[in-house]
Write an enzyme that holds these catalytic residues in place. Sequence first.
Site, PDB file in Angstrom:
ATOM      1  N   GLU A  58     -11.001   0.642  -3.335  1.00 56.45           N
ATOM      2  CA  GLU A  58     -11.301   0.258  -2.172  1.00 56.45           C
ATOM      3  C   GLU A  58     -12.215   1.556  -1.377  1.00 56.45           C
ATOM      4  O   GLU A  58     -11.372   2.594  -1.379  1.00 56.45           O
ATOM      5  CB  GLU A  58     -10.140   0.081  -1.244  1.00 56.45           C
ATOM      6  CG  GLU A  58     -10.295  -0.497  -0.052  1.00 56.45           C
ATOM      7  CD  GLU A  58      -9.085  -1.029   0.482  1.00 56.45           C
ATOM      8  OE1 GLU A  58      -7.883  -1.163  -0.175  1.00 56.45           O
ATOM      9  OE2 GLU A  58      -8.687  -0.927   1.905  1.00 56.45           O
ATOM     10  N   ASP A  74      -7.095   2.951  -3.080  1.00 58.11           N
ATOM     11  CA  ASP A  74      -7.801   3.024  -1.799  1.00 58.11           C
ATOM     12  C   ASP A  74      -8.106   4.236  -1.408  1.00 58.11           C
ATOM     13  O   ASP A  74      -7.116   5.154  -1.240  1.00 58.11           O
ATOM     14  CB  ASP A  74      -7.066   2.385  -0.711  1.00 58.11           C
ATOM     15  CG  ASP A  74      -7.828   2.050   0.763  1.00 58.11           C
ATOM     16  OD1 ASP A  74      -9.016   2.795   0.850  1.00 58.11           O
ATOM     17  OD2 ASP A  74      -7.119   1.713   1.593  1.00 58.11           O
ATOM     18  N   ASN A  83     -10.203   5.433   1.191  1.00 59.40           N
ATOM     19  CA  ASN A  83     -10.395   5.712   2.750  1.00 59.40           C
ATOM     20  C   ASN A  83     -11.655   6.372   2.820  1.00 59.40           C
ATOM     21  O   ASN A  83     -11.664   7.579   3.650  1.00 59.40           O
ATOM     22  CB  ASN A  83      -9.378   6.008   3.559  1.00 59.40           C
ATOM     23  CG  ASN A  83      -7.990   4.894   3.608  1.00 59.40           C
ATOM     24  OD1 ASN A  83      -7.079   4.875   3.017  1.00 59.40           O
ATOM     25  ND2 ASN A  83      -8.675   3.937   4.460  1.00 59.40           N
ATOM     26  N   SER A  92       1.004  -1.097   0.085  1.00 54.02           N
ATOM     27  CA  SER A  92       0.018  -0.148  -0.026  1.00 54.02           C
ATOM     28  C   SER A  92       0.970   1.074   0.100  1.00 54.02           C
ATOM     29  O   SER A  92       1.458   1.536   1.080  1.00 54.02           O
ATOM     30  CB  SER A  92      -0.800   0.017   1.271  1.00 54.02           C
ATOM     31  OG  SER A  92      -1.727   1.020   1.512  1.00 54.02           O
ATOM     32  N   GLY A 146      -4.402  -4.625   5.960  1.00 56.73           N
ATOM     33  CA  GLY A 146      -3.386  -4.323   7.175  1.00 56.73           C
ATOM     34  C   GLY A 146      -3.594  -2.913   7.672  1.00 56.73           C
ATOM     35  O   GLY A 146      -4.317  -2.104   7.102  1.00 56.73           O
ATOM     36  N   LYS A 156      -9.810  -7.350   7.402  1.00 56.25           N
ATOM     37  CA  LYS A 156      -8.925  -6.778   8.495  1.00 56.25           C
ATOM     38  C   LYS A 156      -9.322  -7.467   9.711  1.00 56.25           C
ATOM     39  O   LYS A 156     -10.614  -7.054  10.133  1.00 56.25           O
ATOM     40  CB  LYS A 156      -8.811  -5.326   8.424  1.00 56.25           C
ATOM     41  CG  LYS A 156      -8.029  -4.726   7.282  1.00 56.25           C
ATOM     42  CD  LYS A 156      -7.976  -3.093   7.707  1.00 56.25           C
ATOM     43  CE  LYS A 156      -7.515  -2.269   6.573  1.00 56.25           C
ATOM     44  NZ  LYS A 156      -7.505  -0.965   6.598  1.00 56.25           N
ATOM     45  N   ASP A 201     -13.839  -1.755   2.534  1.00 62.10           N
ATOM     46  CA  ASP A 201     -12.748  -1.826   3.692  1.00 62.10           C
ATOM     47  C   ASP A 201     -13.671  -1.356   5.113  1.00 62.10           C
ATOM     48  O   ASP A 201     -14.464  -2.171   5.788  1.00 62.10           O
ATOM     49  CB  ASP A 201     -11.599  -1.045   3.529  1.00 62.10           C
ATOM     50  CG  ASP A 201     -10.614  -0.969   4.627  1.00 62.10           C
ATOM     51  OD1 ASP A 201     -10.880  -1.572   5.771  1.00 62.10           O
ATOM     52  OD2 ASP A 201      -9.638  -0.615   4.848  1.00 62.10           O
ATOM     53  N   LYS A 228      -1.002  -0.958  -4.445  1.00 62.82           N
ATOM     54  CA  LYS A 228      -2.256  -0.185  -4.104  1.00 62.82           C
ATOM     55  C   LYS A 228      -1.892   1.438  -3.801  1.00 62.82           C
ATOM     56  O   LYS A 228      -0.865   1.736  -3.087  1.00 62.82           O
ATOM     57  CB  LYS A 228      -2.986  -0.768  -2.795  1.00 62.82           C
ATOM     58  CG  LYS A 228      -3.662   0.221  -2.131  1.00 62.82           C
ATOM     59  CD  LYS A 228      -4.518  -0.769  -1.083  1.00 62.82           C
ATOM     60  CE  LYS A 228      -4.858  -0.017   0.277  1.00 62.82           C
ATOM     61  NZ  LYS A 228      -5.560  -0.795   1.100  1.00 62.82           N
ATOM     62  N   LEU A 229      -2.336   2.081  -4.562  1.00 63.47           N
ATOM     63  CA  LEU A 229      -2.296   3.515  -4.451  1.00 63.47           C
ATOM     64  C   LEU A 229      -3.456   4.298  -3.616  1.00 63.47           C
ATOM     65  O   LEU A 229      -4.446   3.774  -3.684  1.00 63.47           O
ATOM     66  CB  LEU A 229      -2.215   4.279  -5.709  1.00 63.47           C
ATOM     67  CG  LEU A 229      -1.430   3.876  -6.888  1.00 63.47           C
ATOM     68  CD1 LEU A 229      -1.230   4.509  -8.094  1.00 63.47           C
ATOM     69  CD2 LEU A 229       0.132   3.909  -6.143  1.00 63.47           C
ATOM     70  N   LYS A 230      -2.889   4.892  -2.611  1.00 59.70           N
ATOM     71  CA  LYS A 230      -3.823   5.837  -1.551  1.00 59.70           C
ATOM     72  C   LYS A 230      -4.442   6.803  -2.545  1.00 59.70           C
ATOM     73  O   LYS A 230      -3.402   7.657  -3.028  1.00 59.70           O
ATOM     74  CB  LYS A 230      -3.443   6.376  -0.260  1.00 59.70           C
ATOM     75  CG  LYS A 230      -3.105   5.215   0.527  1.00 59.70           C
ATOM     76  CD  LYS A 230      -4.396   4.580   1.003  1.00 59.70           C
ATOM     77  CE  LYS A 230      -4.073   3.866   2.395  1.00 59.70           C
ATOM     78  NZ  LYS A 230      -5.349   3.000   2.892  1.00 59.70           N
TER      79      LYS A 230
HETATM   80  O1  OSB Z   1      -7.319   1.533   4.874  1.00 56.98           O
HETATM   81  O2  OSB Z   1      -6.195  -0.164   4.321  1.00 56.98           O
HETATM   82  C1  OSB Z   1      -6.324   0.956   4.608  1.00 56.98           C
HETATM   83  C2  OSB Z   1      -3.149   1.475   6.936  1.00 56.98           C
HETATM   84  C3  OSB Z   1      -3.898   2.074   7.806  1.00 56.98           C
HETATM   85  C4  OSB Z   1      -5.180   2.361   7.961  1.00 56.98           C
HETATM   86  C5  OSB Z   1      -5.999   2.018   7.051  1.00 56.98           C
HETATM   87  C6  OSB Z   1      -5.251   1.678   5.995  1.00 56.98           C
HETATM   88  C7  OSB Z   1      -4.044   1.198   5.747  1.00 56.98           C
HETATM   89  C8  OSB Z   1      -3.017   0.682   4.576  1.00 56.98           C
HETATM   90  C9  OSB Z   1      -1.950  -0.130   4.796  1.00 56.98           C
HETATM   91  O3  OSB Z   1      -3.439   0.664   3.534  1.00 56.98           O
HETATM   92  C10 OSB Z   1      -1.835  -1.361   4.707  1.00 56.98           C
HETATM   93  C11 OSB Z   1      -0.723  -2.129   5.482  1.00 56.98           C
HETATM   94  O4  OSB Z   1       0.241  -2.288   4.541  1.00 56.98           O
HETATM   95  O5  OSB Z   1      -0.499  -2.539   6.462  1.00 56.98           O
HETATM   96 MG    MG Z   2      -8.490   0.496   3.103  1.00 53.26          MG
END
Ligand code: OSB
Ligand code: MG
Length: 369
Positions: free
Chosen positions: A214, A189, A191, A135, A291, A263, A239, A161-163
């Site tokens: 995501e 992702d 969020n 990520s 994660g 998760k 998620d 995976k790109l935020k």
């Molecule tokens: O949305 O998946 C998420 C990390 C912290 C909180 C939320 C997210 C994430 C990640 C990193 O995307 C996932 C990882 O490599 O642990």
């Molecule tokens: Mg996520």
Amino acid sequence: MKVNGFELRRVSMPLKAPFRTSFGVEHERDVLLVRAETADAEGWGECVAMSEPLYSSEYVDGAAEVIRRFLLPALASQVSLDPRHVARVLEPFKGHRMAKAAVETALLDVWLRERGESFGSFLGAVRDRVPAGVSVGIMDSVPQLLDAVAEYVEQGYVRIKLKIAPGWDVEPVRAVRERFGSDLLLQVDANAAYTLADAVTLARLDDFDLLLIEQPLAEDDLRQHAELARLLRTPVCLDESIESAKDAADAIALGACRVVNIKPGRVGGYLEARRIHDVCVAHGVAVWCGGMLESGLGRAANIALAALPGFTLPGDTSASDRYYAEDITEPFRLDADGCVTVPSGPGLGVQPVRDILDARTTSSDWLPL
Ligand code: OSB
Ligand code: MG
């Protein structure tokens, strides 16, 4: 199982590089560990709650408080503790799934160590290695992002995976797709950073052949996710919205997602995570293991879960050095083919390296049961 007590330990783990998402920037992980002790063994659970309630309503000080004040006293009233029944005992307390997951995992770990069985075997793992994705946080510029992605691709990660966030979506995705070609497994992702009014922008991502998008919309926007899913070719993955097997069943019935990020911390533990896996498999919905920047302790159990048969997409189960210069366990490494190895020893199959753990510990409380 007779448990003598629990230790609540706080560990400070500086990230190698800041991790920016649509909800904030993380520089350091303030990890809450729960250690359950019996006469013969100990078990560890890592709480995934972050410092502030930005990803979800839970946060690490709150999790420590609810464990100390409500969860452990409820367990103390049990004559004997079976980790398979812990969730039922804690059920009257609303929410606080990350706190509950940490307690349940510590108990599962000590119980499995006493039985000599691994997490993977107990959960139903069918593989001894799992492909690892990574990520990648929001960066200051596209060239900086391309350098970061290049390094991960070079290391062998099989999926990127790109935020994303409003203003950091189509351009970075286009740049990564152009630079690394159509074979790269790529997903994004958000969020929860968008609304249904952004559907036109999000539909522009359809050009880039993404595995999934995501959590584009808010946690409680299930109906809106279903509507968005009809407007996009890119599969919608949830998620934050999925906190239980019931949520997964509802989301699937509504057509709100075609993929689920599981998760364990978010959903109250590995047993509920396995139930979500089972619901998704029954409906032909793909799952992958998410994660929360875990240390090696949380990572060990996530990798075991990711070895279940329904986990058909690579997870955010990166190697320790993706996150930390020094992990508190023996580091997880990426194999040449981009896989990580499922621990096979009893329980989590890993333990903290005592000196490193102690050096990183900021507080420790012993709570006799
Ligand atoms: O949305 O998946 C998420 C990390 C912290 C909180 C939320 C997210 C994430 C990640 C990193 O995307 C996932 C990882 O490599 O642990
Ligand atoms: Mg996520």
